[in-house]
Design a protein around this motif. Structure first.
Motif, PDB file in Angstrom:
ATOM      1  N   LEU A   1       0.839  -1.361   0.039  1.00 44.61           N
ATOM      2  CA  LEU A   1      -0.129  -0.005  -0.021  1.00 44.61           C
ATOM      3  C   LEU A   1       0.935   1.217  -0.145  1.00 44.61           C
ATOM      4  CD1 LEU A   1      -2.673   1.487   0.021  1.00 44.61           C
ATOM      5  CD2 LEU A   1      -2.550   1.287   2.632  1.00 44.61           C
ATOM      6  N   GLU A   2       1.811   1.169   0.780  1.00 47.24           N
ATOM      7  CA  GLU A   2       2.588   2.543   0.884  1.00 47.24           C
ATOM      8  C   GLU A   2       3.498   2.595  -0.258  1.00 47.24           C
ATOM      9  OE1 GLU A   2       2.235   0.244   3.287  1.00 47.24           O
ATOM     10  OE2 GLU A   2       1.335   1.501   4.899  1.00 47.24           O
ATOM     11  N   VAL A   3       3.863   1.482  -0.845  1.00 49.30           N
ATOM     12  CA  VAL A   3       4.488   1.759  -2.358  1.00 49.30           C
ATOM     13  C   VAL A   3       3.751   2.195  -3.241  1.00 49.30           C
ATOM     14  CG1 VAL A   3       5.394   0.334  -4.163  1.00 49.30           C
ATOM     15  CG2 VAL A   3       5.939  -0.485  -1.839  1.00 49.30           C
ATOM     16  N   LEU A   4       2.438   2.032  -3.348  1.00 43.81           N
ATOM     17  CA  LEU A   4       1.474   2.462  -4.352  1.00 43.81           C
ATOM     18  C   LEU A   4       1.159   3.988  -4.078  1.00 43.81           C
ATOM     19  CD1 LEU A   4      -1.235  -0.535  -4.506  1.00 43.81           C
ATOM     20  CD2 LEU A   4       0.446   0.245  -6.355  1.00 43.81           C
ATOM     21  N   LEU A   5       1.191   4.272  -2.793  1.00 41.31           N
ATOM     22  CA  LEU A   5       0.746   5.638  -2.337  1.00 41.31           C
ATOM     23  C   LEU A   5       2.191   6.482  -2.367  1.00 41.31           C
ATOM     24  CD1 LEU A   5      -1.384   5.198   1.086  1.00 41.31           C
ATOM     25  CD2 LEU A   5      -1.963   5.650  -1.435  1.00 41.31           C
ATOM     26  N   GLY A   6       3.270   5.877  -3.035  1.00 41.09           N
ATOM     27  CA  GLY A   6       4.490   6.586  -2.993  1.00 41.09           C
ATOM     28  C   GLY A   6       5.084   7.083  -1.727  1.00 41.09           C
ATOM     29  N   GLU A   7       4.877   6.556  -0.792  1.00 36.65           N
ATOM     30  CA  GLU A   7       5.385   6.827   0.568  1.00 36.65           C
ATOM     31  C   GLU A   7       6.657   6.095   0.954  1.00 36.65           C
ATOM     32  OE1 GLU A   7       2.268   6.040   3.346  1.00 36.65           O
ATOM     33  OE2 GLU A   7       1.107   7.821   2.462  1.00 36.65           O
ATOM     34  N   ARG A   8       6.629   4.657   0.130  1.00 39.55           N
ATOM     35  CA  ARG A   8       8.036   3.870   0.560  1.00 39.55           C
ATOM     36  C   ARG A   8       8.457   3.531  -0.913  1.00 39.55           C
ATOM     37  NH1 ARG A   8       9.448   2.599   5.792  1.00 39.55           N
ATOM     38  NH2 ARG A   8       8.271   3.457   7.241  1.00 39.55           N
ATOM     39  N   HIS A   9       9.732   3.225  -0.949  1.00 37.25           N
ATOM     40  CA  HIS A   9      10.252   2.564  -2.290  1.00 37.25           C
ATOM     41  C   HIS A   9      10.175   1.245  -2.161  1.00 37.25           C
ATOM     42  CE1 HIS A   9      13.851   1.586  -5.082  1.00 37.25           C
ATOM     43  NE2 HIS A   9      13.088   2.775  -5.645  1.00 37.25           N
ATOM     44  N   LEU A  10       9.807   0.858  -3.321  1.00 32.00           N
ATOM     45  CA  LEU A  10       9.731  -0.681  -3.144  1.00 32.00           C
ATOM     46  C   LEU A  10      10.900  -1.648  -2.646  1.00 32.00           C
ATOM     47  CD1 LEU A  10       7.673  -2.612  -5.310  1.00 32.00           C
ATOM     48  CD2 LEU A  10      10.043  -3.265  -6.097  1.00 32.00           C
ATOM     49  N   ALA A  11      11.977  -1.142  -2.735  1.00 31.56           N
ATOM     50  CA  ALA A  11      13.026  -1.852  -2.175  1.00 31.56           C
ATOM     51  C   ALA A  11      13.002  -1.929  -0.710  1.00 31.56           C
ATOM     52  CB  ALA A  11      14.339  -1.268  -2.545  1.00 31.56           C
ATOM     53  N   ASP A  12      12.440  -1.216   0.252  1.00 36.60           N
ATOM     54  CA  ASP A  12      12.387  -0.760   1.446  1.00 36.60           C
ATOM     55  C   ASP A  12      11.332  -1.743   1.889  1.00 36.60           C
ATOM     56  OD1 ASP A  12      14.003   1.258   1.281  1.00 36.60           O
ATOM     57  OD2 ASP A  12      12.474   2.551   1.423  1.00 36.60           O
ATOM     58  N   VAL A  13      10.350  -2.612   1.269  1.00 36.47           N
ATOM     59  CA  VAL A  13       9.533  -3.388   1.707  1.00 36.47           C
ATOM     60  C   VAL A  13       9.487  -4.807   1.366  1.00 36.47           C
ATOM     61  CG1 VAL A  13       7.767  -1.228   1.844  1.00 36.47           C
ATOM     62  CG2 VAL A  13       7.785  -3.073   0.036  1.00 36.47           C
TER      63      VAL A  13
END
Ligand code: ATP
Ligand code: MG
Length: 243
Positions: A48-60
């Protein structure tokens, strides 16, 4: 039906054959995440945070029980996406953009599988925009053919408007009970309608496939000799061969 079971077991079979594989779980049910033994704690970021632009994919990205297989996890918080995403710019391209900005991480993987939610809504559209191929599990039951027509027209619409390079990799008949005439008829119908699109492998109805997620394992690690495990290894070979 059969999307998550296919995503988990196909990905795991490829990983066990030595490939590096990533699953992106786009479903708020988080079946793929939980079925691979991963569970996000309260407040931990995921897809979810990746789609919202709050986190980079690599971080999750998380490792799971299968060596070589990683997952971008989902959680019930993902239900919020249906409220938040429609308001965002480029709402159909959120996943595509997130994957594009993580190219250096994704280049480590030979396959990325995106597990779609049940409905053909915005999250599924995001998956179809980000993907270059679609694997369609088709249950060997009569009503599955109706759902298939709807999915095919969604794929065609996304291809035309949003992702010209999208194509169907193949249809895989699943939950097959070879003893019933209807199941064999449905398989026949599918092969007649989509001769070049049907995978040779048929996934049987197999209780071990249904049990494996509760152990947080793909079927191949729960019972490597069962019919479900054999089928997903065969399917993995077909997918790997088709490039
Ligand atoms: N080949 C099979 N044999 C026996 N049970 C199966 C098989 N494939 C899937 N199942 C079971 O059927 C149910 C639905 O399968 P699955 O979760 O893979 O479908 P799905 O398409 O991901 O569903 P959803 O749209 O809700 O995400 C699950 O309980 C799963 O364990
Ligand atoms: Mg599912």
């Amino acid at each position: 039906m059969g999307k998550t079971t296919t995503a988990i077991n196909l990905a795991a079979s490829l990983a066990q054959s030595g490939e590096r594989v990533l699953i992106v779980d786009m479903d708020a049910q988080a079946n793929a995440t939980h079925g691979l033994g991963v569970r996000l704690a309260e407040g931990e970021p995921g897809v979810l945070e990746v789609l919202l632009g709050e986190r980079h994919l690599a971080d999750v990205i998380r490792a799971c029980t299968v060596p070589g297989l990683d997952i971008v996890p989902s959680s019930p918080d993902m239900a919020g996406a249906s409220v938040l995403l429609p308001e965002m710019d480029e709402r159909e391209r959120r996943l595509k953009r997130a994957l594009a900005t993580a190219e250096h991480v994704l280049s480590e993987y030979s396959f990325v599988f995106i597990d779609c939610p049940p409905s053909l809504g915005l999250l599924t559209v995001n998956a179809l925009v980000a993907a270059d191929r679609v694997i369609v599990p088709v249950q060997a039951e009569y009503y599955a053919l109706e759902g298939l027509a709807q999915l095919m027209s969604t794929v065609a619409a996304v291809k035309e408007r949003l992702n010209p390079s999208l194509r169907i990799a193949g249809l895989v008949v699943t939950m097959m009970d070879p003893r019933t005439t209807l199941a064999r008829q449905v398989e026949g119908e599918i092969r007649r309608h989509f001769p070049s699109l049907s995978f040779k492998t048929v996934v049987p109805r197999n209780v071990r496939l249904a049990e494996a997620p509760s152990h947080g394992l793909p079927v191949s690690m729960l019972d490597p000799r069962c019919a479900g495990s054999d089928a997903y290894f065969d399917l993995a070979m077909e997918v790997a061969e088709h490039g």
